[in-house]
Design a protein around this motif. Structure first.
Motif, mmCIF file in Angstrom:
data_model
loop_
_atom_site.group_PDB
_atom_site.id
_atom_site.type_symbol
_atom_site.label_atom_id
_atom_site.label_comp_id
_atom_site.label_asym_id
_atom_site.label_seq_id
_atom_site.Cartn_x
_atom_site.Cartn_y
_atom_site.Cartn_z
ATOM 1 N N ASP A 1 0.845 -1.192 0.000
ATOM 2 C CA ASP A 1 0.000 0.000 0.000
ATOM 3 C C ASP A 1 0.879 1.240 0.000
ATOM 4 N N LYS A 2 0.509 2.207 -0.799
ATOM 5 C CA LYS A 2 1.272 3.458 -0.922
ATOM 6 C C LYS A 2 1.037 4.383 0.260
ATOM 7 N N LEU A 3 -0.035 4.125 1.012
ATOM 8 C CA LEU A 3 -0.450 4.975 2.132
ATOM 9 C C LEU A 3 -0.655 6.418 1.688
ATOM 10 N N THR A 4 -1.467 6.565 0.636
ATOM 11 C CA THR A 4 -1.987 7.894 0.328
ATOM 12 C C THR A 4 -3.001 8.233 1.425
ATOM 13 N N TYR A 5 -3.723 9.332 1.278
ATOM 14 C CA TYR A 5 -4.675 9.740 2.324
ATOM 15 C C TYR A 5 -5.693 8.641 2.622
ATOM 16 N N ALA A 6 -5.997 7.785 1.641
ATOM 17 C CA ALA A 6 -7.052 6.783 1.831
ATOM 18 C C ALA A 6 -6.539 5.502 2.480
ATOM 19 N N GLY A 7 -5.228 5.337 2.568
ATOM 20 C CA GLY A 7 -4.657 4.164 3.226
ATOM 21 C C GLY A 7 -4.297 4.478 4.665
ATOM 22 N N ASN A 8 -4.481 3.513 5.542
ATOM 23 C CA ASN A 8 -4.269 3.772 6.964
ATOM 24 C C ASN A 8 -3.735 2.505 7.622
ATOM 25 N N ARG A 9 -2.512 2.567 8.139
ATOM 26 C CA ARG A 9 -1.932 1.404 8.806
ATOM 27 C C ARG A 9 -2.796 0.939 9.981
ATOM 28 N N ALA A 10 -3.504 1.881 10.598
ATOM 29 C CA ALA A 10 -4.346 1.538 11.746
ATOM 30 C C ALA A 10 -5.470 0.578 11.365
ATOM 31 N N SER A 11 -5.807 0.518 10.068
ATOM 32 C CA SER A 11 -6.852 -0.403 9.623
ATOM 33 C C SER A 11 -6.405 -1.863 9.711
ATOM 34 N N LEU A 12 -5.099 -2.085 9.881
ATOM 35 C CA LEU A 12 -4.556 -3.435 10.001
ATOM 36 C C LEU A 12 -4.112 -3.746 11.425
ATOM 37 N N ALA A 13 -4.403 -2.833 12.342
ATOM 38 C CA ALA A 13 -3.969 -3.017 13.731
ATOM 39 C C ALA A 13 -4.604 -4.272 14.328
ATOM 40 N N GLY A 14 -3.808 -4.975 15.125
ATOM 41 C CA GLY A 14 -4.314 -6.148 15.827
ATOM 42 C C GLY A 14 -4.213 -7.444 15.050
ATOM 43 N N LEU A 15 -3.825 -7.389 13.778
ATOM 44 C CA LEU A 15 -3.671 -8.614 12.999
ATOM 45 C C LEU A 15 -2.347 -9.289 13.348
ATOM 46 N N PRO A 16 -2.287 -10.620 13.329
ATOM 47 C CA PRO A 16 -1.077 -11.321 13.756
ATOM 48 C C PRO A 16 0.111 -11.048 12.828
ATOM 49 N N GLU A 17 1.236 -10.663 13.409
ATOM 50 C CA GLU A 17 2.408 -10.307 12.612
ATOM 51 C C GLU A 17 2.995 -11.509 11.882
ATOM 52 N N ASP A 18 2.737 -12.722 12.377
ATOM 53 C CA ASP A 18 3.250 -13.904 11.689
ATOM 54 C C ASP A 18 2.377 -14.302 10.492
ATOM 55 N N ARG A 19 1.246 -13.607 10.306
ATOM 56 C CA ARG A 19 0.357 -13.878 9.175
ATOM 57 C C ARG A 19 0.274 -12.717 8.201
ATOM 58 N N VAL A 20 0.522 -11.505 8.675
ATOM 59 C CA VAL A 20 0.333 -10.309 7.850
ATOM 60 C C VAL A 20 1.598 -9.456 7.869
ATOM 61 N N ARG A 21 2.143 -9.205 6.684
ATOM 62 C CA ARG A 21 3.323 -8.350 6.531
ATOM 63 C C ARG A 21 2.918 -7.112 5.748
ATOM 64 N N PHE A 22 3.433 -5.957 6.151
ATOM 65 C CA PHE A 22 3.100 -4.706 5.465
ATOM 66 C C PHE A 22 4.316 -4.169 4.721
ATOM 67 N N VAL A 23 4.093 -3.792 3.459
ATOM 68 C CA VAL A 23 5.128 -3.158 2.643
ATOM 69 C C VAL A 23 4.562 -1.850 2.111
#
Length: 333
Positions: free
Chosen positions: A34-56
């Motif tokens: 995700d480019k994290l423009t105004y419409a992207g928000n890292r907080a929308s992925l908060a609480g997801l397991p780090e061993d299952r979800v990686r963010f780039v």
């Protein structure tokens, strides 16, 4: 057996709902690009397991980055898009860069690495219907986009179809009706009205509010996409809808009623240029051929659940709220 999924735009509204759905309903591992423009928000992925979800954080038009990620991926679900009609009327260029060039970049990587690819699109590529038209959009409805947003999404759809036919890319497509639910940016119609009421601001309604949208809860969209990824026929397009046609006036009045306010406690504002009259999805193909059914068939229940989410998650939406209202106030909307 778990897959390695790459989800573009996975920090946006519909994409983040899909990531949550995948974690809850499968054993798959997800990389979010995700480019994290105004419409992207890292907080929308908060609480997801780090061993299952990686963010780039990155751009889908960045070919070297895309190539690196596709080499580590079994399947790609492509949500990333510039998607707000008002913004496309103000400045169309980012819509070309992301929706056309970005999709081309992903398709070339899918072609190189022979990766299963699913492309997310919108019913807005079909243009609009008359309010009294008995017909609904089907997979065979001709494209007739009416804004820079919908025309660039139509273009991206055609690119996917061309890459399937010309290069054998293993792709499917879906065109979905209007989504609502958690994690939707407050510039959008339903969350804007909900958060206005929470803030004590009167909701705003374009024109007479007669424009009809076919609403579907984002979780139902997610389950449909997962079904297509698992069972869809390569090269096919599937329309996703939950028979949720409502005009904007009725939606605003229902929001107010559910939030304990008078149903007429809203203001009419200048209508948007080129505002499509009606969207309506016929999802028969998806239901009969792939066996999918929506869970939120009762729009009022889904809306009440969405209102509860915004009430409970003001920390998520509050940072963007003042800027959105200032933008619309400057336009008299």
């Amino acid at each position: 057996m778990s897959r390695r999924l790459l989800v573009t735009g996975g920090a946006g509204f519909i994409g983040s709902n899909f990531v949550h759905h995948v974690v809850e309903h499968t054993d798959d591992h997800v990389t979010v690009l995700d480019k994290l423009t105004y419409a992207g928000n890292r907080a929308s992925l908060a609480g997801l397991p780090e061993d299952r979800v990686r963010f780039v954080q990155g751009d889908i038009a960045d070919a070297p980055l895309v190539d690196e990620l596709f080499a580590q991926t079994d399947a790609v679900v492509h949500y990333a898009a510039e998607s707000h009609n008002d913004n496309s009327l103000h400045d169309p260029r980012p819509f070309l860069d992301t929706n056309i060039v970005g999709t081309y970049t992903l398709l070339e990587a899918a072609r190189k690495h022979d990766v299963r690819f699913h492309h997310i699109s919108t019913d807005e590529v079909y243009g609009d219907l008359e309010l009294d038209d008995p017909e609904r959009f089907t997979e065979n409805t001709p494209y007739n986009p009416s804004s820079p947003y919908s025309s660039t999404k139509a273009g991206s759809d055609l690119l996917v179809r061309a890459w399937v036919r010309s290069f054998g890319v293993q792709a499917t497509l879906s065109n979905c009706s209007n989504n609502y639910g958690p994690y939707q940016h407050v510039e959008k119609f339903i969350p804007r009205q909900i958060t206005n009421v929470i803030r004590g601001i009167r909701p705003k309604l374009y024109g007479k509010g007669e424009n009809v949208r076919d609403w579907i809860h984002a979780d139902d969209h997610s389950s449909a996409v997962l079904t297509i990824l698992d069972k869809g026929v390569i090269g096919e397009t599937y329309l996703i809808g939950a028979d949720g046609e409502k005009n904007n006036k009725d939606v605003v009045e229902l929001i107010l009623t559910l939030m304990g306010q008078p149903a007429d406690a809203y203001d009419h504002v200048t209508d948007r240029a080129g505002h499509d009259l009606r969207y309506a999805i016929d999802s028969t193909k998806l239901r009969t051929e792939l066996g999918w059914m929506p869970r939120f068939e009762d729009f009022e229940a889904g809306l009440a659940s969405t209102i509860d989410w915004y009430r409970e998650n003001e920390a998520w939406w509050a940072p963007a709220k003042d800027g959105v209202e200032a933008f619309y106030a400057a336009k008299g909307q």
